[in-house]
Design an enzyme around this catalytic site. Structure first.
Site, mmCIF file in Angstrom:
data_model
loop_
_atom_site.group_PDB
_atom_site.id
_atom_site.type_symbol
_atom_site.label_atom_id
_atom_site.label_comp_id
_atom_site.label_asym_id
_atom_site.label_seq_id
_atom_site.Cartn_x
_atom_site.Cartn_y
_atom_site.Cartn_z
ATOM 1 C CB ALA A 128 -0.920 -0.010 1.209
ATOM 2 C CE LYS A 156 7.307 -1.521 -3.573
ATOM 3 N NZ LYS A 156 7.735 -2.791 -4.152
ATOM 4 C CG ASP A 206 12.593 -6.742 -6.885
ATOM 5 O OD1 ASP A 206 11.607 -7.143 -6.242
ATOM 6 O OD2 ASP A 206 13.751 -7.113 -6.640
ATOM 7 C CG PHE A 256 8.806 0.919 3.449
ATOM 8 C CD1 PHE A 256 8.845 2.041 2.638
ATOM 9 C CD2 PHE A 256 9.195 -0.297 2.898
ATOM 10 C CE1 PHE A 256 9.257 1.962 1.312
ATOM 11 C CE2 PHE A 256 9.601 -0.400 1.565
ATOM 12 C CZ PHE A 256 9.630 0.739 0.768
ATOM 13 N N GLY A 257 10.876 -0.211 5.787
ATOM 14 C CA GLY A 257 12.119 -0.933 5.512
ATOM 15 C C GLY A 257 13.319 -0.365 6.255
ATOM 16 C CG ASP A 305 12.793 4.613 4.462
ATOM 17 O OD1 ASP A 305 13.657 4.418 3.586
ATOM 18 O OD2 ASP A 305 11.600 4.861 4.197
ATOM 19 C CG HIS A 352 15.532 3.454 -4.106
ATOM 20 N ND1 HIS A 352 15.201 4.310 -3.086
ATOM 21 C CD2 HIS A 352 14.962 2.270 -3.778
ATOM 22 C CE1 HIS A 352 14.497 3.667 -2.181
ATOM 23 N NE2 HIS A 352 14.310 2.429 -2.579
#
Ligand code: IMP
Length: 194
Positions: free
Chosen positions: A12, A14, A70, A150-151, A153, A178
């Site tokens: 969501a 992204k 990806d 997220f991730g 970050d 990116h």
């Protein structure tokens, strides 16, 4: 009328980021909106390969123009790890906290903290395949700062800035990220074709 393109993702966050970037020119549909509920295998050993796999799956099975992306984090002192395995670095898909902890542990005591995020976007339009790549260089800091995003970050500081991606708003992050850079190339391409 805006042209319809499916974004081959169920993330969501992204979808929101990409709608913000592409929403003016295209009607973006999610996988759920085209009735695709199955998991698309990401079995390639590169980001380009996985991005292509996802786009081809949607195009071949649903016959709709689509975009797939990806991404991953490449850390120089870890020979490019976690790379294509970024989402499941600590073993459990999408467990960002465990992934960050593993990353910080593996980097413990290493002087070189250089890293980059990379995104490969695949576009399939009327059967024609095109790939677009975006990167952002930066450093992995020693502990987490910030609550946004997220991730990875909270541990990634892009070069030229003194705050992590998790301290930035989406509006600040997108143009230098990116994904933002890869999508910018995609937009240039789509506009040139019009
Ligand atoms: P994806 O291919 O975009 O789903 O990204 C795979 C994994 O890379 C994510 O689960 C995150 O761990 C990491 N990643 C990708 N993009 C970002 C980002 O913008 N910030 C932080 N982590 C990211």
């Amino acid at each position: 009328m805006k042209k319809k393109i499916c974004l081959a993702s169920n993330n969501a966050h992204k979808i929101k980021e990409l709608k913000e970037l592409l929403g003016d020119s295209f009607e973006i549909t999610s996988l759920a909106e085209i009735g695709c509920t199955e998991d698309i295998a990401e079995t390639a050993d590169s980001m380009a390969g996985n991005s292509l796999l996802k786009a081809q799956y949607v195009y071949n099975n649903y016959g709709i123009d689509c975009i797939a992306d990806d991404s991953g984090l490449e850390v120089d002192a870890l020979n490019g790890e976690p790379g294509v395995y970024s989402a499941r670095y600590a073993g459990e898909h999408g467990n960002h906290q465990k992934n960050i902890q593993k990353l910080l542990k593996n980097l413990d005591g290493k002087a070189n903290r250089d890293a980059r995020f990379r995104t490969v976007v695949t576009l399939i339009q009327n059967g024609a395949v095109d790939l677009f790549e975006g990167t952002v260089e930066g450093k992995i800091i020693e502990s987490q700062v910030g609550d946004n995003g997220f991730g990875y970050d909270p541990v990634f500081v892009p070069n030229g800035f003194d705050k992590t991606f998790a301290e930035m708003t989406m509006e600040q992050k997108i143009p230098i990220s990116h994904r933002g850079r890869a999508v910018e190339k995609l937009i240039e391409f789509l506009k040139a074709k019009k």
